[in-house]
Structure formats: structure tokens, C-alpha cells
Design an enzyme around this catalytic site. Structure first.
Site, PDB file in Angstrom:
ATOM      1  N   ASN A  35       0.835  -1.215   0.000  1.00 36.78           N
ATOM      2  CA  ASN A  35       0.000   0.000   0.000  1.00 36.78           C
ATOM      3  C   ASN A  35       0.867   1.261   0.000  1.00 36.78           C
ATOM      4  O   ASN A  35       0.530   2.269   0.634  1.00 36.78           O
ATOM      5  CB  ASN A  35      -0.940   0.002   1.218  1.00 36.78           C
ATOM      6  CG  ASN A  35      -2.068   1.006   1.051  1.00 36.78           C
ATOM      7  OD1 ASN A  35      -2.569   1.214  -0.053  1.00 36.78           O
ATOM      8  ND2 ASN A  35      -2.465   1.665   2.137  1.00 36.78           N
ATOM      9  N   LYS A  84      -5.306  -2.048   6.718  1.00 36.68           N
ATOM     10  CA  LYS A  84      -6.050  -1.129   7.595  1.00 36.68           C
ATOM     11  C   LYS A  84      -7.458  -0.762   7.140  1.00 36.68           C
ATOM     12  O   LYS A  84      -8.070   0.133   7.734  1.00 36.68           O
ATOM     13  CB  LYS A  84      -5.235   0.143   7.788  1.00 36.68           C
ATOM     14  CG  LYS A  84      -5.040   0.932   6.517  1.00 36.68           C
ATOM     15  CD  LYS A  84      -4.560   2.341   6.768  1.00 36.68           C
ATOM     16  CE  LYS A  84      -4.406   3.108   5.487  1.00 36.68           C
ATOM     17  NZ  LYS A  84      -4.058   4.502   5.661  1.00 36.68           N
ATOM     18  N   SER A 124      -5.305   0.883  17.472  1.00 38.80           N
ATOM     19  CA  SER A 124      -6.307   1.805  16.933  1.00 38.80           C
ATOM     20  C   SER A 124      -7.438   2.000  17.929  1.00 38.80           C
ATOM     21  O   SER A 124      -7.795   1.072  18.678  1.00 38.80           O
ATOM     22  CB  SER A 124      -6.869   1.201  15.647  1.00 38.80           C
ATOM     23  OG  SER A 124      -8.030   1.892  15.257  1.00 38.80           O
ATOM     24  N   THR A 126     -10.278   1.899  17.210  1.00 36.32           N
ATOM     25  CA  THR A 126     -11.359   1.011  16.786  1.00 36.32           C
ATOM     26  C   THR A 126     -11.517  -0.169  17.752  1.00 36.32           C
ATOM     27  O   THR A 126     -12.571  -0.807  17.778  1.00 36.32           O
ATOM     28  CB  THR A 126     -11.137   0.545  15.325  1.00 36.32           C
ATOM     29  OG1 THR A 126     -12.350   0.022  14.824  1.00 36.32           O
ATOM     30  CG2 THR A 126     -10.063  -0.485  15.206  1.00 36.32           C
ATOM     31  N   TYR A 148     -10.939  -5.845  11.331  1.00 36.01           N
ATOM     32  CA  TYR A 148      -9.714  -5.054  11.511  1.00 36.01           C
ATOM     33  C   TYR A 148      -9.470  -4.773  12.997  1.00 36.01           C
ATOM     34  O   TYR A 148      -8.365  -4.978  13.522  1.00 36.01           O
ATOM     35  CB  TYR A 148      -9.848  -3.748  10.707  1.00 36.01           C
ATOM     36  CG  TYR A 148      -8.803  -2.713  11.020  1.00 36.01           C
ATOM     37  CD1 TYR A 148      -7.477  -2.909  10.679  1.00 36.01           C
ATOM     38  CD2 TYR A 148      -9.151  -1.521  11.676  1.00 36.01           C
ATOM     39  CE1 TYR A 148      -6.511  -1.954  10.977  1.00 36.01           C
ATOM     40  CE2 TYR A 148      -8.207  -0.564  11.965  1.00 36.01           C
ATOM     41  CZ  TYR A 148      -6.885  -0.782  11.619  1.00 36.01           C
ATOM     42  OH  TYR A 148      -5.937   0.161  11.915  1.00 36.01           O
ATOM     43  N   LYS A 152      -6.391  -5.953  15.756  1.00 32.03           N
ATOM     44  CA  LYS A 152      -5.597  -5.041  16.600  1.00 32.03           C
ATOM     45  C   LYS A 152      -5.693  -5.474  18.064  1.00 32.03           C
ATOM     46  O   LYS A 152      -4.702  -5.492  18.792  1.00 32.03           O
ATOM     47  CB  LYS A 152      -6.096  -3.599  16.438  1.00 32.03           C
ATOM     48  CG  LYS A 152      -5.789  -3.003  15.064  1.00 32.03           C
ATOM     49  CD  LYS A 152      -4.303  -2.769  14.890  1.00 32.03           C
ATOM     50  CE  LYS A 152      -3.930  -2.292  13.513  1.00 32.03           C
ATOM     51  NZ  LYS A 152      -2.505  -2.246  13.251  1.00 32.03           N
ATOM     52  N   PHE A 177      -6.248   7.678  17.233  1.00 30.54           N
ATOM     53  CA  PHE A 177      -7.597   8.089  16.870  1.00 30.54           C
ATOM     54  C   PHE A 177      -7.608   8.338  15.343  1.00 30.54           C
ATOM     55  O   PHE A 177      -7.315   7.415  14.610  1.00 30.54           O
ATOM     56  CB  PHE A 177      -8.087   9.217  17.791  1.00 30.54           C
ATOM     57  CG  PHE A 177      -8.578   8.599  19.095  1.00 30.54           C
ATOM     58  CD1 PHE A 177      -7.694   7.953  19.952  1.00 30.54           C
ATOM     59  CD2 PHE A 177      -9.924   8.553  19.401  1.00 30.54           C
ATOM     60  CE1 PHE A 177      -8.140   7.270  21.094  1.00 30.54           C
ATOM     61  CE2 PHE A 177     -10.385   7.890  20.548  1.00 30.54           C
ATOM     62  CZ  PHE A 177      -9.489   7.256  21.382  1.00 30.54           C
ATOM     63  N   ASN A 178      -7.870   9.531  14.836  1.00 35.31           N
ATOM     64  CA  ASN A 178      -7.961   9.671  13.365  1.00 35.31           C
ATOM     65  C   ASN A 178      -6.774  10.470  12.820  1.00 35.31           C
ATOM     66  O   ASN A 178      -6.812  11.710  12.796  1.00 35.31           O
ATOM     67  CB  ASN A 178      -9.270  10.359  12.991  1.00 35.31           C
ATOM     68  CG  ASN A 178     -10.470   9.456  13.200  1.00 35.31           C
ATOM     69  OD1 ASN A 178     -10.672   8.951  14.298  1.00 35.31           O
ATOM     70  ND2 ASN A 178     -11.264   9.239  12.169  1.00 35.31           N
ATOM     71  N   LEU A 199     -12.198  10.402   5.543  1.00 36.72           N
ATOM     72  CA  LEU A 199     -12.772  11.719   5.266  1.00 36.72           C
ATOM     73  C   LEU A 199     -11.783  12.710   4.631  1.00 36.72           C
ATOM     74  O   LEU A 199     -12.068  13.287   3.579  1.00 36.72           O
ATOM     75  CB  LEU A 199     -13.336  12.309   6.576  1.00 36.72           C
ATOM     76  CG  LEU A 199     -13.990  13.672   6.409  1.00 36.72           C
ATOM     77  CD1 LEU A 199     -15.233  13.593   5.553  1.00 36.72           C
ATOM     78  CD2 LEU A 199     -14.324  14.268   7.783  1.00 36.72           C
TER      79      LEU A 199
END
Ligand code: NAD
Ligand code: UFG
Length: 333
Positions: A35, A84, A124, A126, A148, A152, A177-178, A199
Site C-alpha cells: 500500500n 487497515k 487503533s 477502533t 480489523y 488489533k 484516533f484519526n 474523510l
């Protein structure tokens, strides 16, 4: 220190490489470019005016890892290599477990055989799943809602079990986080090989005229303007978090911390900031909610601050400005 940087050619890894080089550590990148592309290496070298070693390989290839660790006298590992995409993980669970969990086990075995005991791991937010309270601290229950996130969480468990079995292992688990934004030079940034799902790369692509509009997933959440809220953290702040973590491992020991800003911004607030920074209009339409999304997620960052002395410093405008600088530069290539 000589630091093995798995996934170092990727988005976060390339920014971590710069931070390590500027500090005086010697990162050795190990990446299979699934990637990313090798072009990023020359750009890192241009930014820091130093050369960097990069080896092409797969983390599931344990003999290759052992060779790299021995030849480069590796002292510690920062492990970012992995797959990811949340949606892809639900379609291809075996691939995700193979790379994210199996790949980490292969890396740990290579470390065990070569006597390297310090590792920083890209986890993450998540892993928390649907928030039960906000801001999310590290004691918040974990309940991932996608494959995913499971990979993790399972990796975190392996690291915990390993350190409980042998105190010489030291692990830093960083729950991002992001991550957004780019290096201020505009020379490196997020460059996914497929179509972006996140985003900010999508907003950048709309601002650059590559896409007609942003589809906002849900305008009916119980948030200030009805759109989803996230904790966006600048990738260079995140990179400094890795430096703090690897140094803390050497001086103190294992830790598990959130890396975020502690601030939540809505989709519309991000769009507004990006428009202001880029002087472009970002057309958007409000669509139905995306499956698996939650209304709001943001971090309690006190633990990272008290343990690592780390705090995010860059605001939303700096995140948008560096993303736009990178996007504008990319369009010129
Ligand atoms: P990225 O895809 O840009 O970077 C990952 C790198 O790992 C790529 O260069 C890829 O080629 C490499 N890689 C993948 N599989 C490999 C393998 N089997 N062997 C060797 N190299 C391999 O992703 P990123 O955004 O830089 O993320 C880095 C890490 O941070 C990942 O582990 C990811 O799960 C985690 N993370 C990312 C985010 C995010 O939003 N970007 C959030 C939380 C956690
Ligand atoms: N969004 C849109 N339109 C889009 C893309 C996103 O409205 O085209 C919204 C989402 O609904 C959400 C927000 O923008 O409200 C952020 O979405 P992202 O896809 O950028 O990020 P997520 O919070 O969904 O997920 C990210 C990473 C995951 C990671 C998670 C928690 O993509 O890998 O953060 O760390 F697990």
C-alpha cells in the site's frame, strides 16, 4: 538507536521515519509496498538530508526479518506494517488475520531469536467499539465491531501475554484516533494505492477537482450539527508520539496509551476548515449513515501526557493546510 520500522514507507511510517532521523535515531524501513511505493524513500531523504535504509520484504517472512535485524544491529522495533481497511477486513478476514496477527507473531519470533525485546505497536481506537462514555480513556471496555479491530485487539493481547511471560519484553501500544494531515514540506502525505475511504483524503480530492462532491454519511446524529464527530490528530504529532514511546520503553517500560487531541470535530467543521484553508468550495450532499459508524469518538489523552510527556500541538487548520499542501503538490507531479 537502530530502529526497525515495519511499514515505514506507508502514510504514518514515513512521518515517523522523519521524526526518528531528526532526533538522531537510525530507522531501517522494512515494507512490501502493498500500500505504498518506494518513491517515498527519496522524499524522506530530501526532507532530512540524510540517507535511509529500506528493505523490501513481507513481515510474514521470518528469516528475512532475522537477517535485517542482525545485519543492522537493531535495538528496537516500531511496528506499523499491516492492512487497515475496515470494510475490506470484513470481506477478507483471513488476509487481515494473516498479516496483522500472523505477521506480528512472525516479527516477535524474529525478535526473540535475535534478542530484541522492545516494540512499539500501531493499535487503533477502533478496539473500543461503540463508545459507552466520552472522552474514551484507556480503561474503556474494548469491543471491536469489525475484523480489523479484532486483529488489533488480538495483537495487543499477544503482546500483553508475552510481557507477562517474560519481563524482559517491553511494549508500547499506541491507540491512534484519526490521523490526518501531512509533513509541512508537502513532499510526503497520505497516498493510498486504492480509492480512499477516509474523510480528509476524500475532501482533498474534492477540493482538487478529482471528485464532484463529498458524500456526508449521516446528518441525523445527536451531535451539534447532526454529522459524525471524530478526534483528528496531525500525523506529525502522532510521529512524535512514537518517538516518545520508543524512548520511554528504553528508560521506563511498557505502556498502552491513546494518541489523539482530546477534541472532537464534526464532518461539517472539517469541511468548513478545509474550504477556508484551500479557498475552494467543497460541494457535499448528506446521505444515509454508513454502516458501522458511530456518532462521536474522541480521546482522553491524559495518560499519554503523564507517562510520555506527549501532547498533540497542531490544530484542525494545520491538519487541513498540510493535507492541502500535499494534495496540491501531488497534482503537479
Ligand atoms: P499504510 O497502509 O499507509 O502503511 C502501512 C504500510 O505497511 C504500507 O507501506 C504497506 O505497504 C506495509 N505493509 C502492509 N502489509 C505488509 C506486510 N505483510 N509486510 C510488510 N509491509 C507491509 O497505513 P498507515 O495509515 O500508515 O497505518 C500504519 C499502521 O497504523 C497500520 O498498522 C494501521 O492499521 C495503523 N492505524 C492506522 C490508522 C489510520 O487511520 N491511518 C488508524 C489507526 C491505526
Ligand atoms: N465520512 C463521511 N464521508 C466520507 C468519509 C467519511 O461523511 O466519505 C465521515 C464518517 O461517517 C465519520 C468521519 O467522516 O463520521 C470520519 O470517517 P473516517 O472514515 O475518516 O474515519 P473513521 O472514524 O470511520 O475510522 C478511522 C479509521 C479506522 C480506525 C478508526 C478509529 O479509518 O481505521 O478511525 O481509529 F479504526
Amino acid at each position: 538507536m537502530n530502529i526497525l520500522l515495519t511499514g515505514g514507507a506507508g502514510y504514518i511510517g514515513s512521518h515517523v521515519a522523519i521524526t526518528l532521523l531528526e532526533y538522531g535515531h537510525r530507522p531501517v524501513i522494512f515494507d512490501n509496498f502493498v500500500n505504498s511505493t518506494s518513491n517515498v524513500i527519496a522524499r524522506i531523504e530530501l526532507i532530512v538530508n540524510k540517507t535511509i535504509d529500506c528493505i523490501e520484504g513481507d513481515i510474514r517472512d521470518m528469516p528475512a526479518l532475522i537477517k535485517v535485524i542482525k545485519e543492522n544491529k537493531i535495538d528496537a522495533v516500531i511496528h506499523l506494517a499491516g492492512l487497515k481497511s475496515v470494510s475490506e477486513s470484513n470481506e477478507k478476514p483471513l488476509d487481515y488475520f494473516s498479516v496483522n496477527v500472523g505477521g506480528t507473531i512472525s516479527l516477535l519470533q524474529a525478535m526473540k531469536k535475535t534478542g530484541v525485546r522492545h516494540l512499539v505497536f500501531s493499535s487503533s481506537a477502533t478496539v473500543y467499539g461503540e463508545p459507552r462514555y466520552l472522552p474514551i480513556d484507556e480503561s474503556h471496555p474494548t469491543n471491536p465491531t469489525n475484523v480489523y479491530g479484532e486483529t488489533k485487539l488480538q495483537t495487543e493481547l499477544i503482546l500483553r501475554n508475552l510481557s507477562e511471560s517474560d519481563a524482559s519484553w517491553k511494549f508500547g501500544c499506541l491507540r491512534y484516533f484519526n490521523p490526518v494531515g501531512a509533513h509541512h514540506s508537502g513532499l510526503i502525505g497520505e497516498a493510498p494505492l486504492g480509492r480512499p475511504n477516509n474523510l480528509m483524503p476524500i475532501i482533498a480530492s474534492v477540493a482538487a477537482g478529482e471528485r464532484g462532491e463529498l458524500k456526508i454519511f449521516g446528518g441525523d446524529y445527536g451531535t451539534k450539527d447532526g454529522t459524525g464527530i471524530r478526534d483528528y490528530v496531525h500525523v506529525m504529532d502522532l510521529a512524535r508520539g512514537h518517538l516518545a514511546s520508543i524512548n520511554y520503553l528504553a528508560k521506563v517500560g511498557s505502556h498502552l496509551v491513546n494518541l489523539g487531541t482530546g477534541m472532537g470535530y464534526s464532518v461539517l467543521e472539517v469541511v468548513g476548515a478545509y474550504q477556508q484553508i484551500s479557498c475552494k468550495t467543497i460541494p457535499y450532499s448528506v446521505e444515509k449513515r454508513r454502516s458501522g459508524d458511530v456518532a462521536a469518538v474522541y480521546a482522553n489523552t491524559k495518560l499519554a501526557e503523564s507517562l510520555l510527556g506527549w501532547r498533540a500541538t497542531q490544530n484542525l487548520y494545520e491538519m487541513c493546510a498540510t493535507s492541502w499542501a500535499w494534495k496540491s503538490q501531488q497534482s503537479k507531479i
